[in-house]
Scaffold this motif. Structure first.
Motif, PDB file in Angstrom:
ATOM      1  N   LEU A  55      -0.584   6.492   5.603  1.00 45.51           N
ATOM      2  CA  LEU A  55       0.128   7.867   6.304  1.00 45.51           C
ATOM      3  C   LEU A  55      -0.240   8.972   6.343  1.00 45.51           C
ATOM      4  O   LEU A  55      -0.384  10.101   7.645  1.00 45.51           O
ATOM      5  CB  LEU A  55       1.126   8.466   5.433  1.00 45.51           C
ATOM      6  CG  LEU A  55       2.879   7.432   5.109  1.00 45.51           C
ATOM      7  CD1 LEU A  55       3.864   8.082   4.150  1.00 45.51           C
ATOM      8  CD2 LEU A  55       3.560   8.108   6.809  1.00 45.51           C
ATOM      9  N   HIS A  56      -1.872   9.636   5.552  1.00 47.05           N
ATOM     10  CA  HIS A  56      -2.607  10.625   6.052  1.00 47.05           C
ATOM     11  C   HIS A  56      -3.204  10.029   7.152  1.00 47.05           C
ATOM     12  O   HIS A  56      -4.119  10.669   7.778  1.00 47.05           O
ATOM     13  CB  HIS A  56      -3.233  10.570   4.550  1.00 47.05           C
ATOM     14  CG  HIS A  56      -2.096  11.836   3.682  1.00 47.05           C
ATOM     15  ND1 HIS A  56      -1.682  13.059   3.660  1.00 47.05           N
ATOM     16  CD2 HIS A  56      -1.892  12.241   2.330  1.00 47.05           C
ATOM     17  CE1 HIS A  56      -1.586  13.621   2.975  1.00 47.05           C
ATOM     18  NE2 HIS A  56      -1.226  12.761   1.798  1.00 47.05           N
ATOM     19  N   ARG A  57      -3.578   8.791   6.715  1.00 45.23           N
ATOM     20  CA  ARG A  57      -4.848   7.978   7.483  1.00 45.23           C
ATOM     21  C   ARG A  57      -4.170   8.056   9.848  1.00 45.23           C
ATOM     22  O   ARG A  57      -4.645   8.659  10.210  1.00 45.23           O
ATOM     23  CB  ARG A  57      -5.346   6.608   7.471  1.00 45.23           C
ATOM     24  CG  ARG A  57      -5.857   6.948   6.088  1.00 45.23           C
ATOM     25  CD  ARG A  57      -6.269   5.344   5.808  1.00 45.23           C
ATOM     26  NE  ARG A  57      -7.252   4.934   6.036  1.00 45.23           N
ATOM     27  CZ  ARG A  57      -7.682   3.247   6.675  1.00 45.23           C
ATOM     28  NH1 ARG A  57      -7.536   2.845   5.066  1.00 45.23           N
ATOM     29  NH2 ARG A  57      -8.341   2.540   7.408  1.00 45.23           N
ATOM     30  N   VAL A  58      -3.041   8.068   9.257  1.00 41.27           N
ATOM     31  CA  VAL A  58      -1.915   7.985  10.121  1.00 41.27           C
ATOM     32  C   VAL A  58      -1.858   9.045  10.783  1.00 41.27           C
ATOM     33  O   VAL A  58      -2.807   9.361  12.366  1.00 41.27           O
ATOM     34  CB  VAL A  58      -0.566   7.137  10.091  1.00 41.27           C
ATOM     35  CG1 VAL A  58       0.123   7.362  11.377  1.00 41.27           C
ATOM     36  CG2 VAL A  58      -0.754   5.697   9.962  1.00 41.27           C
ATOM     37  N   ALA A  59      -1.794  10.199   9.942  1.00 40.79           N
ATOM     38  CA  ALA A  59      -1.935  11.412  10.670  1.00 40.79           C
ATOM     39  C   ALA A  59      -3.106  12.512  11.150  1.00 40.79           C
ATOM     40  O   ALA A  59      -3.228  13.117  12.311  1.00 40.79           O
ATOM     41  CB  ALA A  59      -0.749  12.355   9.599  1.00 40.79           C
ATOM     42  N   ASP A  60      -4.027  11.613  10.609  1.00 37.89           N
ATOM     43  CA  ASP A  60      -5.243  11.772  11.143  1.00 37.89           C
ATOM     44  C   ASP A  60      -5.893  11.154  12.070  1.00 37.89           C
ATOM     45  O   ASP A  60      -6.914  11.877  13.019  1.00 37.89           O
ATOM     46  CB  ASP A  60      -6.793  11.414   9.527  1.00 37.89           C
ATOM     47  CG  ASP A  60      -5.989  12.304   8.877  1.00 37.89           C
ATOM     48  OD1 ASP A  60      -6.033  13.826   9.127  1.00 37.89           O
ATOM     49  OD2 ASP A  60      -7.188  12.251   7.704  1.00 37.89           O
ATOM     50  N   GLY A  61      -5.176   9.802  12.601  1.00 42.60           N
ATOM     51  CA  GLY A  61      -5.283   9.297  14.376  1.00 42.60           C
ATOM     52  C   GLY A  61      -5.783   8.035  14.175  1.00 42.60           C
ATOM     53  O   GLY A  61      -5.938   7.843  14.664  1.00 42.60           O
ATOM     54  N   ASP A  62      -5.453   7.698  13.052  1.00 43.84           N
ATOM     55  CA  ASP A  62      -5.907   6.032  12.402  1.00 43.84           C
ATOM     56  C   ASP A  62      -4.396   5.537  12.902  1.00 43.84           C
ATOM     57  O   ASP A  62      -3.825   5.165  11.990  1.00 43.84           O
ATOM     58  CB  ASP A  62      -6.553   6.188  11.328  1.00 43.84           C
ATOM     59  CG  ASP A  62      -6.933   4.291  11.170  1.00 43.84           C
ATOM     60  OD1 ASP A  62      -6.849   3.414  11.867  1.00 43.84           O
ATOM     61  OD2 ASP A  62      -7.066   4.150   9.305  1.00 43.84           O
ATOM     62  N   ARG A  63      -4.606   4.642  14.113  1.00 39.76           N
ATOM     63  CA  ARG A  63      -3.428   3.802  14.318  1.00 39.76           C
ATOM     64  C   ARG A  63      -4.344   1.738  14.013  1.00 39.76           C
ATOM     65  O   ARG A  63      -2.824   1.547  13.828  1.00 39.76           O
ATOM     66  CB  ARG A  63      -3.281   3.884  15.958  1.00 39.76           C
ATOM     67  CG  ARG A  63      -3.134   4.844  16.088  1.00 39.76           C
ATOM     68  CD  ARG A  63      -1.622   5.535  15.448  1.00 39.76           C
ATOM     69  NE  ARG A  63      -1.492   6.847  15.992  1.00 39.76           N
ATOM     70  CZ  ARG A  63      -2.001   8.265  15.725  1.00 39.76           C
ATOM     71  NH1 ARG A  63      -1.900   8.331  14.570  1.00 39.76           N
ATOM     72  NH2 ARG A  63      -1.325   9.384  16.628  1.00 39.76           N
ATOM     73  N   ASP A  64      -4.876   1.674  13.089  1.00 36.66           N
ATOM     74  CA  ASP A  64      -5.028   0.396  12.897  1.00 36.66           C
ATOM     75  C   ASP A  64      -4.953  -0.191  11.497  1.00 36.66           C
ATOM     76  O   ASP A  64      -5.099  -1.005  10.883  1.00 36.66           O
ATOM     77  CB  ASP A  64      -7.037   0.077  13.822  1.00 36.66           C
ATOM     78  CG  ASP A  64      -7.030   0.474  14.930  1.00 36.66           C
ATOM     79  OD1 ASP A  64      -6.246   0.250  15.499  1.00 36.66           O
ATOM     80  OD2 ASP A  64      -8.573   0.661  14.662  1.00 36.66           O
ATOM     81  N   ILE A  65      -4.768   0.660  10.997  1.00 40.34           N
ATOM     82  CA  ILE A  65      -4.400   0.588   9.477  1.00 40.34           C
ATOM     83  C   ILE A  65      -2.853  -0.337   9.193  1.00 40.34           C
ATOM     84  O   ILE A  65      -1.976  -0.160   9.964  1.00 40.34           O
ATOM     85  CB  ILE A  65      -4.236   2.326   8.601  1.00 40.34           C
ATOM     86  CG1 ILE A  65      -4.163   1.199   7.205  1.00 40.34           C
ATOM     87  CG2 ILE A  65      -3.238   2.459   8.807  1.00 40.34           C
ATOM     88  CD1 ILE A  65      -4.344   2.699   5.908  1.00 40.34           C
ATOM     89  N   SER A  66      -2.555  -1.146   8.255  1.00 44.10           N
ATOM     90  CA  SER A  66      -1.870  -2.506   7.816  1.00 44.10           C
ATOM     91  C   SER A  66      -1.708  -2.494   6.731  1.00 44.10           C
ATOM     92  O   SER A  66      -2.507  -2.365   5.542  1.00 44.10           O
ATOM     93  CB  SER A  66      -1.810  -3.371   8.594  1.00 44.10           C
ATOM     94  OG  SER A  66      -3.240  -3.954   8.196  1.00 44.10           O
TER      95      SER A  66
END
Length: 358
Positions: A55-66
């Motif tokens: 969730l922290h990575r998504v908030a930082d703009g990373d959309r490729d995580i799963s």
């Protein structure tokens, strides 16, 4: 007695050793059990930590995580929901990126403002057209393009329209960075949020300066063509007027003492001269230059003028019949343009019936 005491002490010590050993074994079992519990808790909490980090990575703009979703429990369901969310975010981000690229590469000048009119975005075409760089436009008001050549009422009507949520379209004269004036076909659309509140204004424009110039040139050519046709129609009548004046003037010289004849001939000369002046006035109307504004035009008057001209100059084999509603409403336009339009129609009709007609 001493032997009995020693035996008792020995047995007691054995029991104490056994008790201590048992306690040690129990404590060791408890330790291993506690370690296993801690390890299990850590293992069960790891997906939660992974979810938090993701969730922290998504908030930082990373959309490729799963996340891994193998576990069939609540954590697994949360991971599946998270993966679905990131896929939607990636899809939306790609769509927005394509849209922004299309706007940026559009051949039409485009800019976006906030609800107060501050420019937030300006595409490449707007920069090339106006001569301003992106940095020079950001944070500025579109007033930077004002030329001072427009009626102030235009901007008032524009602002009133878009602030009440309607699209405004019209032509304005803008000014480039180098001071050059150009004519713009401008459309501004309000953008609202989910509650209906206006949050942005989206403007598209098109430089129509060359189109206007070509249109005016075409109108000039058409006017000159009509003038040529009109001259052809009037030349015979004008020659008749001149011949009539010359002939009557000769008769006056021949009979200077015949007062009645002189008066009669003079009246005819005067009428012919007035008719010639009227023909010249019509010619001047066609060649007169200058800016013409649209005004209410009495079409009954235009029809009467064209009809009179045609009746006096068309071949006698052509019968001209005029029928018009006595309550014709005014038409907003140019008297000259409407006169020319109707005359062209009559000339075309004349040319279409060389043997005569109605």
């Amino acid at each position: 007695a001493d032997a009995a005491v020693l035996l008792f002490e020995h047995e007691a010590l054995q029991k104490v050793d056994t008790l201590i050993t048992s306690i040690g074994i129990v404590l060791l079992l408890y330790f291993f059990a506690f370690a296993a519990i801690v390890k299990g808790v850590r293992k069960s909490l790891k997906p939660v930590g992974d979810l938090r980090d993701a969730l922290h990575r998504v908030a930082d703009g990373d959309r490729d995580i799963s996340l891994q979703t193998a576990a069939p429990d609540e954590i697994g369901e949360l991971s599946q929901a998270f993966n679905f969310m990131t896929r939607r975010l990636r899809s939306n981000q790609e769509e927005i990126s394509r849209l922004l690229q299309a706007v940026e590469l559009s051949a039409s000048p485009i800019f976006l403002t906030d609800s107060k009119g501050t420019i937030l975005f300006a595409n490449k075409a707007l920069q090339e057209t106006t001569g301003y760089t992106k940095n020079e436009l950001m944070g500025k008001n579109p007033r930077i393009f004002k030329s001072g050549k427009n009626d102030p009422g235009v901007y008032r009507q524009l602002w009133e329209a878009i602030t009440r949520g309607t699209v405004w379209s019209g032509e304005v004269i803008d000014k480039k960075k180098n001071g050059e004036l150009y004519i713009v076909e401008l459309t501004i659309s309000p953008i609202t949020d989910a509650s209906g509140k206006i949050v942005n204004f989206f403007a598209t424009s098109r430089d129509i300066t060359e189109d206007k110039r070509l249109r005016e040139h075409l109108q000039y050519i058409q006017r000159m063509d009509s003038l040529g046709m009109l001259v052809g129609v009037l030349s015979h009548d004008f020659n008749n007027i001149l011949n009539n004046i010359i002939g009557l003037a000769t008769q006056i010289k021949r009979y200077p003492g015949d007062a009645a004849r002189v008066v009669r001939y003079s009246d005819t000369i005067e009428k012919s001269a007035l008719r010639g002046a009227d023909l010249v006035s019509q010619l001047l109307t066609f060649v007169r230059e200058g800016n013409r504004k649209d005004v209410p035009v009495d079409m009954a008057l235009v029809i009467d003028e064209v009809s009179t001209l045609c009746q006096e100059n068309f071949p006698r084999s052509i019968t001209i019949f005029t029928e018009a509603d006595g309550n014709l409403l005014p038409v907003k336009g140019s008297h000259l343009d409407l006169y020319q339009l109707l005359l062209n129609l009559c000339l075309n009709a004349r040319d279409a019936m060389p043997e005569g007609g109605t």
